[in-house]
Write a protein that holds these residues in place. Sequence first.
Motif, PDB file in Angstrom:
ATOM      1  N   ILE A  74      -0.556  -4.321  -8.677  1.00 39.79           N
ATOM      2  CA  ILE A  74      -0.142  -5.178  -7.186  1.00 39.79           C
ATOM      3  C   ILE A  74      -1.462  -5.264  -6.525  1.00 39.79           C
ATOM      4  N   ILE A  75      -1.502  -6.713  -6.042  1.00 45.19           N
ATOM      5  CA  ILE A  75      -2.437  -6.928  -5.171  1.00 45.19           C
ATOM      6  C   ILE A  75      -1.719  -7.486  -3.988  1.00 45.19           C
ATOM      7  N   PHE A  76      -2.035  -6.777  -2.839  1.00 36.77           N
ATOM      8  CA  PHE A  76      -1.271  -7.157  -1.751  1.00 36.77           C
ATOM      9  C   PHE A  76      -2.071  -8.305  -0.825  1.00 36.77           C
ATOM     10  N   THR A  77      -1.009  -9.024  -0.416  1.00 33.44           N
ATOM     11  CA  THR A  77      -1.647 -10.476   0.333  1.00 33.44           C
ATOM     12  C   THR A  77      -0.919 -10.340   1.618  1.00 33.44           C
ATOM     13  N   THR A  78      -1.672  -9.929   2.867  1.00 30.56           N
ATOM     14  CA  THR A  78      -0.888  -9.945   4.209  1.00 30.56           C
ATOM     15  C   THR A  78      -1.547 -10.138   5.162  1.00 30.56           C
ATOM     16  N   ALA A  79      -0.897 -10.476   6.536  1.00 32.05           N
ATOM     17  CA  ALA A  79      -1.719 -10.811   7.413  1.00 32.05           C
ATOM     18  C   ALA A  79      -1.889  -9.450   8.382  1.00 32.05           C
ATOM     19  N   TYR A  80      -1.354  -8.281   7.902  1.00 34.57           N
ATOM     20  CA  TYR A  80      -1.499  -7.232   8.418  1.00 34.57           C
ATOM     21  C   TYR A  80      -2.340  -6.046   7.851  1.00 34.57           C
ATOM     22  N   ASP A  81      -3.148  -5.238   8.784  1.00 31.44           N
ATOM     23  CA  ASP A  81      -3.942  -4.093   7.989  1.00 31.44           C
ATOM     24  C   ASP A  81      -3.471  -2.865   8.209  1.00 31.44           C
ATOM     25  N   GLU A  82      -2.281  -2.498   8.971  1.00 26.57           N
ATOM     26  CA  GLU A  82      -1.726  -1.423   9.298  1.00 26.57           C
ATOM     27  C   GLU A  82      -0.928  -0.593   7.955  1.00 26.57           C
ATOM     28  N   TYR A  83      -0.752  -1.486   6.914  1.00 30.49           N
ATOM     29  CA  TYR A  83       0.120  -0.904   5.951  1.00 30.49           C
ATOM     30  C   TYR A  83      -0.684  -0.497   4.709  1.00 30.49           C
ATOM     31  N   ALA A  84      -2.201  -0.462   4.825  1.00 28.92           N
ATOM     32  CA  ALA A  84      -3.198  -0.345   3.802  1.00 28.92           C
ATOM     33  C   ALA A  84      -2.853   1.115   3.164  1.00 28.92           C
ATOM     34  N   LEU A  85      -2.590   2.088   3.784  1.00 30.04           N
ATOM     35  CA  LEU A  85      -2.441   3.418   3.348  1.00 30.04           C
ATOM     36  C   LEU A  85      -1.199   3.370   2.326  1.00 30.04           C
ATOM     37  N   GLN A  86      -0.184   2.981   3.030  1.00 32.00           N
ATOM     38  CA  GLN A  86       1.094   3.041   2.197  1.00 32.00           C
ATOM     39  C   GLN A  86       1.223   2.172   0.975  1.00 32.00           C
ATOM     40  N   ALA A  87       0.160   1.138   1.023  1.00 35.91           N
ATOM     41  CA  ALA A  87       0.065   0.128   0.032  1.00 35.91           C
ATOM     42  C   ALA A  87      -0.654   0.858  -1.210  1.00 35.91           C
ATOM     43  N   PHE A  88      -1.569   1.537  -0.876  1.00 37.49           N
ATOM     44  CA  PHE A  88      -2.312   1.987  -1.996  1.00 37.49           C
ATOM     45  C   PHE A  88      -1.765   3.405  -2.702  1.00 37.49           C
ATOM     46  N   LYS A  89      -0.663   3.944  -2.058  1.00 35.92           N
ATOM     47  CA  LYS A  89       0.114   4.796  -2.603  1.00 35.92           C
ATOM     48  C   LYS A  89       0.948   4.173  -3.894  1.00 35.92           C
TER      49      LYS A  89
END
Length: 251
Positions: A74-89
């Motif tokens: 997965i490569i996340f593409t988003t306007a919000y940076d607050e989900y980075a930790l959850q994304a990298f799980k």
Amino acid sequence: MKVIIIEDEKPSARRLQRMLDTLHIKVETMLHSVEESIAWFQSNTHPDLIFLDIQLSDGLSFEIFESIDIKSAIIFTTAYDEYALQAFKLNSIDYLLKPIDDDDLETAVKKYKARTPQKQAVTLDFNDIKKLLINPIDREYKKRFSVKVGQHLKLINIDDIECFYSENKGTYLYTTEGRNYLLDITLEQLENELEPQTFFRINRKFFVNINAIKDMLSYTNSRLQIKLNAYNEQDVIVARERVKDFKGWLE
């Protein structure tokens, strides 16, 4: 490589698709909601790579993973940076903030390819084998280019070219006299045609001639800005991941 985009804003999805087209990556499917994505994964073979927005029209895309066991990268593409930790799980390669930068996207794709070696069938004919055996020092590179000027063809010597660049799906050369000409060739094809001690590909859109460099300046995000003798139509920037190689090329 099987690739899909999950993005609720259709203009953003189409823009990302065009950016991937320039990297020769074909998008198989575009999905636009959590519900649509879950239904698609339930009835289709999962892709190799997902470009995934986080905030979709009917919820967070993390809800997809609560319903489906997805093994895709997965490569996340988003306007919000607050989900980075959850994304990298999750099985994530990178986290790109919108608006997505061309060079950042290319870097993320390279990360994916480095992590996941691509299986390719290789066939070589006799001429291909001969090319592989040629010492790079002895190899013949382009010494001139023919360009169309009206109904005429004009020859331009390689020493008279400051840079090659792409713009609006066209490839151009720019001369020491300050003129540009459209070429019938892509930058990717040029990589095998240009003498590597003289020309360097500083980013996805530019090759520069070492003899045309007038000045170099520090630029944002650990990049470099190059000033050429004649070319000044747009900023000439060495991509962050190319800076190290570029400095080695200069020496």
